[in-house]
Design an enzyme around this catalytic site. Structure first.
Site, mmCIF file in Angstrom:
data_model
loop_
_atom_site.group_PDB
_atom_site.id
_atom_site.type_symbol
_atom_site.label_atom_id
_atom_site.label_comp_id
_atom_site.label_asym_id
_atom_site.label_seq_id
_atom_site.Cartn_x
_atom_site.Cartn_y
_atom_site.Cartn_z
ATOM 1 N N GLU A 228 -33.329 27.822 -1.595
ATOM 2 C CA GLU A 228 -32.015 27.848 -0.944
ATOM 3 C C GLU A 228 -31.170 28.835 -1.757
ATOM 4 O O GLU A 228 -30.694 28.503 -2.838
ATOM 5 C CB GLU A 228 -31.433 26.424 -0.954
ATOM 6 C CG GLU A 228 -30.406 26.200 0.125
ATOM 7 C CD GLU A 228 -29.039 26.696 -0.273
ATOM 8 O OE1 GLU A 228 -28.744 27.884 0.008
ATOM 9 O OE2 GLU A 228 -28.273 25.932 -0.851
ATOM 10 N N CYS A 262 -22.480 28.912 -1.431
ATOM 11 C CA CYS A 262 -23.426 29.775 -0.714
ATOM 12 C C CYS A 262 -23.028 29.911 0.753
ATOM 13 O O CYS A 262 -23.120 30.987 1.330
ATOM 14 C CB CYS A 262 -24.857 29.268 -0.881
ATOM 15 S SG CYS A 262 -25.066 27.519 -0.531
HETATM 16 P P1 NDP Z 1 -28.877 31.494 -11.079
HETATM 17 O O1 NDP Z 1 -29.501 31.727 -9.786
HETATM 18 O O2 NDP Z 1 -29.235 32.398 -12.190
HETATM 19 O O3 NDP Z 1 -29.190 29.979 -11.560
HETATM 20 C C1 NDP Z 1 -29.581 28.933 -10.703
HETATM 21 C C2 NDP Z 1 -30.629 28.078 -11.399
HETATM 22 O O4 NDP Z 1 -31.819 28.841 -11.573
HETATM 23 C C3 NDP Z 1 -30.215 27.636 -12.805
HETATM 24 O O5 NDP Z 1 -30.742 26.365 -13.068
HETATM 25 C C4 NDP Z 1 -30.879 28.667 -13.684
HETATM 26 O O6 NDP Z 1 -31.078 28.245 -15.005
HETATM 27 C C5 NDP Z 1 -32.182 28.866 -12.967
HETATM 28 N N1 NDP Z 1 -32.823 30.151 -13.247
HETATM 29 C C6 NDP Z 1 -32.248 31.366 -13.276
HETATM 30 N N2 NDP Z 1 -33.169 32.324 -13.545
HETATM 31 C C7 NDP Z 1 -34.337 31.694 -13.697
HETATM 32 C C8 NDP Z 1 -35.661 32.130 -14.008
HETATM 33 N N3 NDP Z 1 -35.949 33.413 -14.197
HETATM 34 N N4 NDP Z 1 -36.636 31.203 -14.118
HETATM 35 C C9 NDP Z 1 -36.362 29.899 -13.928
HETATM 36 N N5 NDP Z 1 -35.145 29.422 -13.626
HETATM 37 C C10 NDP Z 1 -34.132 30.304 -13.500
HETATM 38 O O7 NDP Z 1 -27.314 31.425 -10.879
HETATM 39 P P2 NDP Z 1 -26.134 32.044 -11.748
HETATM 40 O O8 NDP Z 1 -25.363 30.945 -12.296
HETATM 41 O O9 NDP Z 1 -26.582 33.056 -12.734
HETATM 42 O O10 NDP Z 1 -25.304 32.767 -10.610
HETATM 43 C C11 NDP Z 1 -25.574 34.113 -10.258
HETATM 44 C C12 NDP Z 1 -25.408 34.344 -8.786
HETATM 45 O O11 NDP Z 1 -26.286 33.488 -8.071
HETATM 46 C C13 NDP Z 1 -24.047 34.017 -8.220
HETATM 47 O O12 NDP Z 1 -23.142 35.052 -8.383
HETATM 48 C C14 NDP Z 1 -24.383 33.761 -6.770
HETATM 49 O O13 NDP Z 1 -24.461 34.971 -6.082
HETATM 50 C C15 NDP Z 1 -25.738 33.149 -6.826
HETATM 51 N N6 NDP Z 1 -25.694 31.678 -6.733
HETATM 52 C C16 NDP Z 1 -25.922 31.113 -5.532
HETATM 53 C C17 NDP Z 1 -25.866 29.749 -5.407
HETATM 54 C C18 NDP Z 1 -26.107 29.081 -4.110
HETATM 55 O O14 NDP Z 1 -25.612 27.978 -3.895
HETATM 56 N N7 NDP Z 1 -26.886 29.670 -3.229
HETATM 57 C C19 NDP Z 1 -25.557 28.875 -6.534
HETATM 58 C C20 NDP Z 1 -25.340 29.575 -7.772
HETATM 59 C C21 NDP Z 1 -25.424 30.927 -7.841
HETATM 60 P P3 NDP Z 1 -30.128 28.787 -16.203
HETATM 61 O O15 NDP Z 1 -28.752 28.346 -15.879
HETATM 62 O O16 NDP Z 1 -30.701 28.138 -17.392
HETATM 63 O O17 NDP Z 1 -30.270 30.278 -16.188
#
Ligand code: NDP
Length: 454
Positions: A228, A262
């Site tokens: 998602e 999102c």
């Molecule tokens: P991320 O997508 O980086 O983080 C979401 C989850 O994924 C966190 O638990 C994170 O862990 C984990 N994660 C990230 N990279 C990896 C990886 N390589 N391997 C395994 N797990 C991973 O969100 P951000 O907070 O960095 O936000 C960045 C952008 O993502 C936002 O600007 C937005 O565009 C989008 N976003 C979209 C969301 C939605 O609801 N669709 C929600 C949040 C963000 P950790 O925190 O430890 O990195």
């Protein structure tokens, strides 16, 4: 590196936690696998009873949970409390409906008798974001648990206290040990979790980047994934729309949760006939929002969740201006402590600009003028995302025709786009795949197994 909880309103570190060591992580995963053997044998009514107890705890603790959200990721307490109650509702929904959704389905025309069963498979890994730190988790945990799976949570690194509070809800509700576990781990340890033999699937909510990494890691191990991811939802205003209602919902959608949603409306596509009036009403409505301390019940919009995300948003706004965008309100980082960003409106953007096709994860509305319904549909679909969208018109048949042409996972007519327990939720394109919620959500992580006699 420690996992830190940093208050985005004060920029102060409020708590810090050591991530699980590799051996502690293995121990937790082994314990969760062991607990599954008993959990999968419990009756639906036993599991439903515990989910109802979890709902009770969410209601009792909602004020406290809202404060944790406010301090860790900046959500105003009023909204945080609402989020906790929505989590209670999803627990109750699957407690009431889950057994029926997973009841054997008879099939005619094969053998003497045939039916399809839905069996639990083991442990579901959930990799979750900070923006709805409780809702995102519960909407996948409740159906997974009701189906008889166990769940482990790798939450975003900036919300460790929310992650621990979620685990505590299940403990307080009386769930057996290790049926739901929070793993305080970094992104780099997700592959270790996927390597565990009991973990059969992962559900991730977050950015496309995180989605690509985790889906690839799951694919390499032939484990199922549901993704998602982000969105750049269009909100289409046709010439006969109820502008008062459209503007009210547009403001809520774009600025609720400080725009970090999102399924927020991100691109406002407005017919020429009503463009000026819509824009002036939207400007007034967004300007009237109370921006401030998330712990104050009067606050409509708190700070953004982190400094880097705010800096990224500012870069996108600057790129809007570079390609000819005009800033009507907001548009720059205010002085002072806290990662605040003002409600911002950008107009006159060429739709061909790259930034118009991106996700703006903050309270920035891009408004486009169009002169026909066909043009509105073309602009709406001009992005690689495909999460949600809305159409505003007094002619519901017309709006439904437009809705059928929008390439997204859902469309709402004259209403806020939202994830509702009754409806399947998810995207197409780079917004991801698979569905959460409703009867589709609970069937994502089960073995769909026909049994055929004769
Ligand atoms: P991320 O997508 O980086 O983080 C979401 C989850 O994924 C966190 O638990 C994170 O862990 C984990 N994660 C990230 N990279 C990896 C990886 N390589 N391997 C395994 N797990 C991973 O969100 P951000 O907070 O960095 O936000 C960045 C952008 O993502 C936002 O600007 C937005 O565009 C989008 N976003 C979209 C969301 C939605 O609801 N669709 C929600 C949040 C963000 P950790 O925190 O430890 O990195």
């Amino acid at each position: 590196m420690s996992i830190q909880s940093l208050n985005p309103a004060t920029e102060e570190i409020v708590a810090s936690f050591d991530p699980l060591s590799e051996s502690d992580l293995q121990d937790v995963l082994d314990s969760t696998a062991e607990s599954w053997t008993a959990w999968k044998l419990k009756s639906y009514s036993e599991r439903a009873g515990l989910l109802k107890k979890a709902a009770e705890q969410l209601r009792i603790q909602s004020k406290k949970l809202a404060e944790i959200m406010a301090v860790e990721m900046g959500k105003p307490v009023r909204m945080g409390e609402g989020e906790a109650l929505k989590c209670a509702a999803v627990c109750e929904y699957y407690a009431d409906e889950g057994e029926g959704m997973l009841a054997p389905v008879p099939v005619e025309g094969v053998g003497r008798k045939a039916y399809i069963t839905f069996e639990p498979l083991g442990t579901v890994l959930t990799v979750m974001p900070w923006n709805f730190p409780f809702w995102q988790v519960f909407r996948i945990a409740a159906p997974s648990l009701m189906a008889g799976n166990t769940v482990v949570l790798k939450h975003a690194s900036n919300v460790p206290q929310c992650a621990l509070a979620i685990e505590k809800i299940f403990v307080d509700a009386g769930f057996p040990a290790n049926v739901f576990r929070t793993l305080l781990i970094g992104a780099g340890q997700v592959e270790t979790v996927l390597d565990h033999k009991s973990v059969f699937a992962v559900s991730l909510t977050g950015s496309e980047h995180a989605g690509q990494k985790v889906a690839s890691a799951a694919g390499a191990r032939l484990k199922k994934s549901v993704m998602e991811l982000g969105g750049s939802d269009p909100l289409i205003v046709l010439a006969d729309a109820d502008l008062e209602e459209a503007v009210k919902v547009a403001t809520m959608s774009r600025c609720g949760n400080t725009g970090q949603t999102c399924i927020a409306a991100k691109r406002f596509i407005v017919m020429d006939e009503v463009y000026d009036e819509f824009l002036s009403r939207l400007t007034e409505s967004m300007s009237n929002l109370v921006v401030g301390d998330p712990l104050d019940p009067k606050t409509d919009m708190g700070p953004m969740s982190s400094g880097p995300l705010r800096a990224e948003l500012q870069k996108q706004v600057d790129r809007c201006v570079k390609v000819g965008g005009k800033i009507l309100i907001g548009g720059s980082i205010p002085d002072g402590k806290g990662y605040y960003y003002p409600p911002t409106i950008v107009t006159d953007m060429p739709t061909s600009a790259d930034v118009c096709k991106e996700e703006l994860f903050g309270p920035v509305a891009m408004v486009f003028r169009v002169s026909s319904v066909d043009e509105a549909v073309t602009v709406a679909n001009d992005t690689p995302f495909g999460l949600g969208g809305s159409v505003w018109s007094k002619d519901e048949d017309m709006a439904a025709k437009v809705a059928s042409r929008i390439k997204t996972g859902c469309v709402f007519i004259n209403s806020l786009v939202r994830s509702d327990v009754h409806l399947p939720f998810g995207g197409i394109g780079i917004s991801g795949y698979g569905r959460e919620l409703g009867s589709y959500g609970i069937r994502e992580f089960v073995n769909v197994k026909p049994i055929c006699i004769g």
